[in-house]
Design a protein around this motif. Structure first.
Motif, PDB file in Angstrom:
ATOM      1  N   ASN A 118      -1.326  -4.477   4.362  1.00 13.18           N
ATOM      2  CA  ASN A 118      -0.617  -3.371   3.718  1.00 13.18           C
ATOM      3  C   ASN A 118       0.625  -3.789   2.940  1.00 13.18           C
ATOM      4  O   ASN A 118       1.232  -2.953   2.287  1.00 13.18           O
ATOM      5  N   TRP A 119       1.016  -5.046   3.009  1.00  9.86           N
ATOM      6  CA  TRP A 119       2.195  -5.492   2.264  1.00  9.86           C
ATOM      7  C   TRP A 119       2.126  -6.990   2.088  1.00  9.86           C
ATOM      8  O   TRP A 119       1.880  -7.722   3.054  1.00  9.86           O
ATOM      9  N   LEU A 166       0.847  -1.195   0.000  1.00 12.51           N
ATOM     10  CA  LEU A 166       0.000   0.000   0.000  1.00 12.51           C
ATOM     11  C   LEU A 166       0.882   1.244   0.000  1.00 12.51           C
ATOM     12  O   LEU A 166       1.885   1.296   0.711  1.00 12.51           O
ATOM     13  N   THR A 167       0.499   2.250  -0.769  1.00  9.89           N
ATOM     14  CA  THR A 167       1.291   3.480  -0.802  1.00  9.89           C
ATOM     15  C   THR A 167       1.091   4.308   0.457  1.00  9.89           C
ATOM     16  O   THR A 167       1.993   5.038   0.869  1.00  9.89           O
ATOM     17  N   GLU A 168      -0.088   4.211   1.088  1.00  9.85           N
ATOM     18  CA  GLU A 168      -0.362   4.889   2.361  1.00  9.85           C
ATOM     19  C   GLU A 168      -1.098   3.922   3.272  1.00  9.85           C
ATOM     20  O   GLU A 168      -2.013   3.233   2.838  1.00  9.85           O
ATOM     21  N   TRP A 213      -2.014   0.547  -4.532  1.00 11.46           N
ATOM     22  CA  TRP A 213      -0.920  -0.399  -4.317  1.00 11.46           C
ATOM     23  C   TRP A 213       0.196  -0.151  -5.329  1.00 11.46           C
ATOM     24  O   TRP A 213      -0.060   0.212  -6.464  1.00 11.46           O
ATOM     25  N   VAL A 214       1.428  -0.396  -4.910  1.00 12.91           N
ATOM     26  CA  VAL A 214       2.582  -0.377  -5.801  1.00 12.91           C
ATOM     27  C   VAL A 214       3.162  -1.793  -5.806  1.00 12.91           C
ATOM     28  O   VAL A 214       3.188  -2.465  -4.766  1.00 12.91           O
TER      29      VAL A 214
END
Length: 148
Positions: A140-141, A18-20, A28-29
């Protein structure tokens, strides 16, 4: 043989992050990163290093406590040079779940790592945070490991 022996060796890791965090983001990146893991203490410890595309390196030290039958997972980043608070837990039926306490910015969070889908050639890791004591979790990851 230690429960994290599956991780020993070289890996190609597809990261999705997640970017934030903790703001309701769904942005997402994705990126790949090589990782290498070494076995220590006859399987009761290991260390891995991952090299991110921006040159930052991450390191995890995993230690097995024979008295509690639990693992502590300790993460460090080359951009800070410090250990983050550990997550602690164990494997049950091939799935490892580990919890700890940390902060995200100024927000105290409960942290959860999960290792799953473990084979000789692949594995999955995920990280989630809870800002409400574990009532709800934000993934988140994730990392999808494929043997190099």
């Amino acid at each position: 043989m230690g429960e994290f022996d599956f991780l020993v060796g070289s890996w190609n890791v597809l990261n999705r992050r997640l970017t934030e965090r903790l703001v309701g983001s769904d942005d997402w990146v994705e990126f790949t990163a090589p990782a290498t893991c070494w076995r220590l203490f006859e399987g009761m410890a290991n260390v891995d290093e991952i090299v991110f595309p921006d040159g930052v390196r991450g390191l995890t030290l995993r230690l097995f406590n024979p008295a509690t039958q639990e693992w502590s997972l300790n993460w460090a980043s080359s951009d800070t040079g410090t250990l983050f608070p550990p997550v602690v837990g164990r494997f049950d039926d091939g799935r490892g779940v580990f919890h700890g306490e940390d902060t995200e910015g100024d927000t105290p969070v409960r942290v959860r790592f999960v290792w799953s889908e473990i084979t000789e050639r692949s594995a999955r890791w995920e990280q989630a945070f809870s800002a409400d004591g574990g009532a709800t979790w934000e993934l988140n990851w994730t990392m999808a490991f494929t043997r190099a």
